[in-house]
Design an enzyme around this catalytic site. Structure first.
Site, PDB file in Angstrom:
ATOM      1  N   ASP A  66      44.399  56.070  41.144  1.00  0.00           N
ATOM      2  CA  ASP A  66      45.591  56.916  41.148  1.00  0.00           C
ATOM      3  C   ASP A  66      46.681  56.286  42.018  1.00  0.00           C
ATOM      4  O   ASP A  66      47.853  56.209  41.622  1.00  0.00           O
ATOM      5  CB  ASP A  66      45.215  58.305  41.667  1.00  0.00           C
ATOM      6  CG  ASP A  66      46.405  59.232  41.798  1.00  0.00           C
ATOM      7  OD1 ASP A  66      47.130  59.413  40.805  1.00  0.00           O
ATOM      8  OD2 ASP A  66      46.629  59.782  42.898  1.00  0.00           O
ATOM      9  N   GLU A 135      42.168  56.375  35.321  1.00  0.00           N
ATOM     10  CA  GLU A 135      42.505  56.064  36.713  1.00  0.00           C
ATOM     11  C   GLU A 135      41.363  55.314  37.398  1.00  0.00           C
ATOM     12  O   GLU A 135      41.597  54.364  38.161  1.00  0.00           O
ATOM     13  CB  GLU A 135      42.822  57.349  37.481  1.00  0.00           C
ATOM     14  CG  GLU A 135      44.149  57.963  37.096  1.00  0.00           C
ATOM     15  CD  GLU A 135      44.453  59.230  37.873  1.00  0.00           C
ATOM     16  OE1 GLU A 135      45.641  59.559  38.026  1.00  0.00           O
ATOM     17  OE2 GLU A 135      43.495  59.906  38.326  1.00  0.00           O
TER      18      GLU A 135
END
Length: 262
Positions: A66, A135
């Site tokens: 992320d 992610e």
């Protein structure tokens, strides 16, 4: 990418060639430490533990991915839109890294079909699983090959094929949906409350909305419709959540207290 020839030669001596080839088809390069990529596909519902008793899943890689994804997309958007202001760049990046977009991208590259989770979890519709795995895959690339490889993957295998930067930059961001998505993912209570309804000097109706997260005021917005005021409030709340660590801590504490009382 440079080094693929050497990686192909190494591949000749590996027993699990199929796994390497499968990841190559997604990434455009061969993994060096395939364990990272395999872990990126492990959902926590599997409840796997290592020999040392640690949980084995993709949550930590998701956390790392992320952060790296934000940096890489910010880098690409900054270079693409020379001279554009911070607000424009932030909005454009947000549209690319939002969960809805990541889910769609994960499905485009076939990542959603590779995620390993329990049958129960698969049968229930999970809106976050593909995007979370995406992610986590970025986190795996970063650990395996570093920032440059992450940028190569996003720039050439994702944005270059699936995203039109000029088009997406002109689309309106749905801040309310983004905030709802974040609150649902983290199991926070979210409430939009109309504070006032009035008129401006030309007697056009105006609305003021406050958004509450775990009953804590997080953002106030005004507009010429309820929807517009909610969007503004959500936008301000999202910015605060990024920059205000104290607010995030207060919300987390409030959630813990609520869960303890239930």
């Amino acid at each position: 990418m440079h080094g693929n020839l050497l990686d192909r030669i190494r591949l000749l001596f590996r027993k699990d060639k199929e796994s390497y080839i499968r990841f190559y088809q997604i990434l455009g390069f061969y993994p060096r430490q395939i364990k990272f990529y395999e872990q990126a596909l492990l959902h926590k519902s599997l409840s796997l533990k290592s020999d040392k008793g640690r949980w084995i899943n993709n949550e930590r890689l998701e956390f790392l991915g992320d952060a790296v994804l934000d940096a890489v997309v910010g880098d690409i958007v900054y270079c693409k839109f020379d001279g554009k202001r911070e607000g424009f760049l932030t909005n454009t990046r947000s549209k690319i890294v939002q969960r809805e977009t990541l889910n769609r991208l994960a499905e485009k590259i076939g990542l959603d079909k590779l995620v390993k989770c329990t049958t129960i979890r698969q049968s229930a519709h999970n809106n976050y699983l593909p995007g979370n795995a995406f992610e986590a895959m970025i986190g795996a690339i970063y650990l395996d090959r570093g920032y440059k490889a992450c940028k190569y993957f996003i720039e050439h295998r994702i944005i270059g094929i699936y995203i039109n930067l000029d088009k997406i930059s002109s689309e309106e961001v749905n801040f309310k949906s983004k905030l709802l998505e974040w609150s649902q993912k983290n199991h926070f209570l979210l409430d939009f409350q109309l504070v006032t309804q009035s008129h401006d000097r030309l007697y056009n109706p105006t609305f003021e909305t406050e958004v509450y997260i775990e009953q804590i005021a997080a953002g106030n917005g005004s507009g010429y419709s309820k929807k517009e005021s909610q969007q503004k409030a959500a936008e301000i709340a999202l910015e605060k959540l990024k920059k205000d660590a104290t607010l995030k801590k207060r919300i987390a504490v409030a959630k813990t207290i609520r869960e303890g009382q239930s």
